[in-house]
Design an enzyme around this catalytic site. Structure first.
Site, PDB file in Angstrom:
ATOM      1  N   LYS A 194     -12.861 -20.947 116.745  1.00 31.22           N
ATOM      2  CA  LYS A 194     -13.353 -21.311 118.075  1.00 31.22           C
ATOM      3  C   LYS A 194     -13.912 -22.721 118.018  1.00 31.22           C
ATOM      4  O   LYS A 194     -15.104 -22.950 117.780  1.00 31.22           O
ATOM      5  CB  LYS A 194     -14.416 -20.317 118.533  1.00 31.22           C
ATOM      6  CG  LYS A 194     -14.614 -20.320 120.037  1.00 31.22           C
ATOM      7  CD  LYS A 194     -13.370 -19.815 120.742  1.00 31.22           C
ATOM      8  CE  LYS A 194     -13.479 -19.962 122.246  1.00 31.22           C
ATOM      9  NZ  LYS A 194     -12.222 -19.671 122.910  1.00 31.22           N
ATOM     10  N   SER A 388      -8.179 -18.568 125.744  1.00 34.66           N
ATOM     11  CA  SER A 388      -9.554 -18.110 125.849  1.00 34.66           C
ATOM     12  C   SER A 388      -9.721 -17.361 127.189  1.00 34.66           C
ATOM     13  O   SER A 388      -9.047 -16.377 127.422  1.00 34.66           O
ATOM     14  CB  SER A 388     -10.523 -19.288 125.718  1.00 34.66           C
ATOM     15  OG  SER A 388     -11.781 -18.836 125.296  1.00 34.66           O
TER      16      SER A 388
END
Length: 588
Positions: A194, A388
């Protein structure tokens, strides 16, 4: 004296009434003027016309109404065009007897890779009509050449340039700038990949991020090379060699390596177009721009009351209404709900082009997609990026379609709580003091660092959101949570890999997604309806007046550094739990 005051009062009243009347007249004139700006005349398509594809304009998800863009503080007057409208126009031109050829005018397109692939495929489909497609430019950037290479003839100015050097990805790290300002970005995340938070806390790429960026940039590059190789009949290995050794340095090199068909000046290209359209030497070529041609397209003449709803979800995912360039949870979920409850709508295509944003807003939209799937087919069509939160909102669909160069996945979560204590205390001399009824009454405060207890609580919240995220994906993709977690962790995938690992079903474009929705709904005659409804340009101007003015002056003040200003502004404004990707790929 009484008469005096009577006349004074009458005069004052008269002035007030006159002022009101003048203001109303002025307002009516202004509104009329603005309305006239929005009224664009439809141009007639003459016989033996050339359809001009100006592909330097921004290629967006939907064509925007830019009729007010010439006013002060409202954009820069630049046109935009939706990729779906380009597809629709080329499909019509394919059978339009008045269109003899297509002329591609492109130097430096403003579009994502998947959007360019959609347009490219539409041009390939047009070529089945056996009408010629001619591309000419004085300069071809790599993106421009990707679009132009599909033409029957690709021409370059004899003193022009063609850029062909490979892709690069560069990330701007602002940790040092935040430190100089006295701002600490307190990060809590799930997922080693991430990377959206890395610019705030690192000064270079992590090993995990370098690994994934290397993989997806190479994946995008292979799609790029494969498309050109097929169109130009040059092997991928040869193209790689040309780029790696920077062999296209002069215009003559482009001919030598068969990247272009010939070097020509514009007048020579015009002469060729005249021959194609049967025009004499002294006659002008009849042309019509893609923008004008789109306005000529009539609505569907299908009489069926069956409909397929296209829901456009484009931009950052935010809570509330959002704007035309954002995915507001209220606005988009309302649009999906409207399509779900409309009995005439037999299927839904959710068109996603988003790097994500608010986790809560993503959940709100996901819920509407999940409910809709229970009553009618839902197909997700992913654009340049659906990662995402962008993946979150589309994962519940019956099927997910991606382009090979779509960026998707990035199943991970993070939270950002900025700490402004150093800035406020030490640089500005501002201090705080107060009372509270409990230890956590001021949790999420931004004027001090988090305590260990606060970090523990927020980490649990982020973990919960991640668990919810992978549960939604597991249910939508018919996988176990463990399987999703193994390909999650914030990892970004290109479309080709997403299909291989089961995050998507097919490599296919927008047109194929609509066909699949119709097939699943068992309908053949249908109308396409688009949601959410476009905002009236005058209303949008009034609503966004403050933002338009501030953006105008910010761009004027910062110039080329405006993007850095935006990035820092987003960093300090980012708060709460996010499902978001951050990427920047240079193909220019």
């Amino acid at each position: 004296m009484k008469e005096f005051f009577k006349y004074v009062f009458a005069t004052v009243v008269g002035i007030i009434i006159s002022s009101v009347v003048l203001f109303v007249l002025f307002f009516v004139v202004i509104v009329g003027f603005l309305a006239s700006l929005g009224t664009e005349k439809v141009k007639t398509v003459k016989a033996n016309s050339v359809l001009v594809l100006n592909l330097d304009q921004p290629i967006t998800e939907r064509t925007k109404d830019n009729s007010l863009s010439g006013l002060p503080f409202v954009g820069d007057g630049e046109r935009t065009i939706g990729f779906a409208d380009v597809i629709r126009a080329l499909k019509k031109a394919k059978t339009d007897d008045n269109i003899d050829a297509v002329y591609i005018n492109v130097s430096s397109p403003n579009a994502g890779m998947a959007s360019m692939l959609e347009v490219r495929n539409a041009i390939i489909d047009f070529k089945e009509s056996e009408k010629p497609v001619i591309a000419y430019s004085e300069v071809y950037t790599q993106g421009a050449y990707y679009l132009a290479s599909v033409a029957n003839k690709v021409y370059l100015n004899p003193q022009g340039s063609l850029e062909f050097k490979g892709f690069s990805s560069q990330i701007t790290f602002i940790k040092g700038a935040l430190e100089k300002l006295g701002i600490e970005a307190q990060i809590i995340r799930v997922g080693n990949y991430k990377s959206a938070v890395e610019p705030l806390i690192n000064d270079k790429m992590s090993d995990y991020n370098r690994q994934q960026v290397t993989a997806y940039v190479n994946g995008l590059y292979q799609t790029y090379l494969s498309g050109i190789a097929e169109s130009r009949k040059i092997s991928v290995d040869s193209l790689s060699d040309i780029a790696n050794n920077y062999k296209i340095r002069l215009a003559d090199d482009a001919v030598k390596y068969k990247m272009v068909d010939a070097l020509k000046y514009k007048d020579e290209v015009i002469t060729e177009l005249k021959a194609i359209t049967s025009k004499g030497k002294k006659e002008d070529i009849s042309t019509i721009s893609i923008n004008d041609y789109i306005r000529n397209l009539t609505t569907s003449n299908i009489t069926s009351d069956k409909r397929i709803a296209i829901i456009y979800a484009n931009g950052d995912i935010v809570d509330g209404e959002g704007s035309a360039d954002q995915i507001g949870s209220e606005r988009i979920s309302r649009a999906i709900r409207k399509a779900r409850l409309d009995d005439k709508v037999k299927a839904i295509v959710l068109r996603v082009n988003s790097g994500g944003g608010s986790a809560l807003a993503s959940e709100v939209i996901w819920r509407e997609v999940e409910l809709s799937k229970k009553v009618k087919p839902v197909i997700s069509s992913f654009g340049d990026v659906a990662a995402s939160g962008g993946y979150y909102i589309g994962c519940a669909a019956d099927s997910i379609f991606v382009q090979p160069n779509t960026l998707t996945g990035s199943i991970g979560v993070f939270g950002v709580i900025p700490n402004f204590q150093n800035l406020l205390n030490n640089k500005l001399g501002i201090t705080f003091d107060g009372v509270k009824t409990g230890e956590y009454a001021d949790i999420m405060s931004t004027n001090r660092p988090m305590t260990a207890g606060e970090r523990f609580i927020i980490q649990n919240g982020v973990n919960h959101v991640y668990d919810t995220f992978i549960t939604r994906v597991a249910n939508g993709r018919k996988k176990t949570k463990a399987q999703v977690d193994s390909i999650g962790g914030g990892h970004v995938w290109v479309g080709t890999d997403a299909v291989k690992i089961g995050l998507a079903d097919r490599l296919a474009g927008f047109k194929e997604a609509i066909a699949a929705a119709a097939k699943k709904a068992k309908i053949s005659d249908y109308k396409l309806v688009e949601y959410p409804e476009k905002t009236d340009p005058l209303k949008e101007l009034i609503q966004n007046a403050k933002d338009n003015v501030s953006t105008y002056y910010a761009k004027k003040e910062f110039g080329d550094n405006y993007m850095l200003y935006q990035q820092m502004k987003k960093a300090v404004q980012m708060n709460g739990i996010q499902t978001k990707i951050d990427y920047d790929i240079n193909i220019r």
